[in-house]
Design a protein around this motif. Sequence first.
Motif, short mmCIF file in Angstrom:
data_model
loop_
_atom_site.label_atom_id
_atom_site.label_comp_id
_atom_site.label_asym_id
_atom_site.label_seq_id
_atom_site.Cartn_x
_atom_site.Cartn_y
_atom_site.Cartn_z
N ALA A 161 14.54 -21.63 41.32
CA ALA A 161 13.67 -22.43 41.94
C ALA A 161 13.89 -22.40 43.35
N GLN A 162 12.99 -22.15 44.40
CA GLN A 162 12.95 -22.36 45.56
C GLN A 162 12.03 -23.46 46.31
N LEU A 163 12.31 -24.29 47.35
CA LEU A 163 11.25 -25.22 47.83
C LEU A 163 11.10 -25.01 48.97
N PHE A 164 9.92 -25.03 49.72
CA PHE A 164 9.73 -25.15 50.98
C PHE A 164 8.58 -26.13 51.63
N VAL A 165 9.24 -26.41 52.67
CA VAL A 165 8.47 -27.78 53.40
C VAL A 165 8.02 -26.96 54.73
N ASP A 166 6.55 -26.96 54.73
CA ASP A 166 6.17 -26.37 56.09
C ASP A 166 6.76 -24.80 56.47
N GLY A 167 6.87 -24.15 55.53
CA GLY A 167 7.44 -22.80 55.52
C GLY A 167 8.88 -22.75 55.68
N LYS A 168 9.71 -23.69 55.54
CA LYS A 168 11.04 -23.45 55.86
C LYS A 168 11.64 -24.14 54.46
N LYS A 169 12.68 -23.02 54.00
CA LYS A 169 13.43 -23.41 52.84
C LYS A 169 14.15 -24.61 52.83
N ALA A 170 13.72 -25.51 51.70
CA ALA A 170 14.51 -27.03 51.76
C ALA A 170 15.58 -27.12 50.81
N TYR A 171 15.26 -26.16 49.52
CA TYR A 171 16.26 -26.33 48.40
C TYR A 171 16.23 -25.18 47.59
N GLU A 172 17.00 -24.75 46.76
CA GLU A 172 17.06 -23.97 45.69
C GLU A 172 18.22 -24.05 44.69
N THR A 173 17.74 -23.85 43.37
CA THR A 173 18.90 -23.99 42.44
C THR A 173 18.18 -23.24 41.22
N ARG A 174 18.98 -23.20 40.15
CA ARG A 174 18.51 -22.50 38.81
C ARG A 174 18.08 -23.71 37.87
N ILE A 175 17.07 -23.43 37.15
CA ILE A 175 16.70 -24.57 36.24
C ILE A 175 17.46 -24.39 35.00
#
Length: 451
Positions: free
Chosen positions: A381-395
């Motif tokens: 998983a990767q999360l982006f806020v206003d186009g900038k990567k905010a967080y990533e991890t495995r589920i």
Amino acid sequence: MITQQEDRELIRCRRLIEEKVGWGRSDSWATQDFERLSERIAEQTGVSLSVTTLKRVWGRVKYESAPTATTLTTLVQFVGYENWPHFKRLSQPEPTAKESASDIADPLTSEPVRSEHRSTLKRWWLGAGLLVGLAGVSVFFLNYVKRAPLSPEDFSFSSQYVTNSIPNSVVFHYDATASPTDSVFIQQSWDPRRRQAVPKNGHEHTSIYYHPGYFRAKLVVGDQIIREHDLLIPSDGWHVAIMQEPVPVYVMPNEVIRNGVLSLPVATIQQHNIPMQPQPPTVRYRYVREFKNLRDDNFTLKTRLKSDVKQGSSVCQNVTITILCKNEIFSIPLSAKGCIGNLQLYLAGHSAEAKTMDLSAFGTDLSKWTDLRCDVRNGHAQLFVDGKKAYETRIPTATQDIIGISYDFEGTGSVDFVRFLQPDGTVAFEDKFDSSTKNTSHFLPAKIKTE
């Protein structure tokens, strides 16, 4: 204050619980882990321990008083003991030092016993020990008989909801005539507060669900969950509610979907006699239904939103976007930059909180439109806020079907669009709030599973 011996026993109890749940070292647990532990304890014991109470037991919240007897007994029952005294008794080490005859003392006076009385004393202790042993065996036997597990094959449990709108009544059909006790309950979900007593010889019971979602209904006899099944309550389009217990304040979608935006105005909230200060309400927009081939290990969510209140106690502009799955969720928080210290993130089994991790990328000016994207590929998983990567991890959890999305705004807020994509870019669901036809996915009627 708790004694040193009790502290050692409490440490052992915590270790047994940590081994049972298998979530790794407890010093790395986030608030969501304590929430999950609270749920599991409630499901198994029927007693709900708050997250704050569990944090106190694990030393995450400073508290000078010892845990209550109810708390201690509930914790040890979760790991298989009858109660706290039973746990303490079995925790005591066996005596190893040999006692000489000269060390034997009268149990009442603590004075040394003369040799001519030793034989009588031994016979007294032998008889007392035999009586205690017989009593213990009797208690164990009676408790075993009382707690002997019941067979699910002797019971039946099914359900059917009566409408596609919210609130929705669900009729449960059950057969619990094989119960050895009158303590028979139907529980709407994991939450034991949603448990209602039903007649042992009855066969129907109706419960009201005030929110759409995915639930695991349970038939409970005594303290044993006999049968359970999944229950999906669809929203029939967008469900809009101002949160309160037990019954929320509902708002019709045509009052909030206008000009290409989903938005509940402050004026509309106040028309329902709900004040915005000093305690702002929580406004929820939720959409729940079966989707076709949309799984939480491979998907993309794109959405744009903003907060519409930034005053008084709503200054943090807290927003939570929740991706709803079968028996799992993705909970993504956003807030004003200065308020990120309270944020908690949960991604289908993975949790993080700002008190122990850097979640500053989830802080933004929510008075402006904010773009959020969640990309999951093969469980990464990767999360982006206003186009900038905010967080990533495995589920870490098993794959689940996605069944909806929910927005919770502190005060109120707006959503410009929401879009779910499959890995190949195919649109699985989309709503731009600009027409009566709100999505491009195929509707599958909600199925009620029975056992």
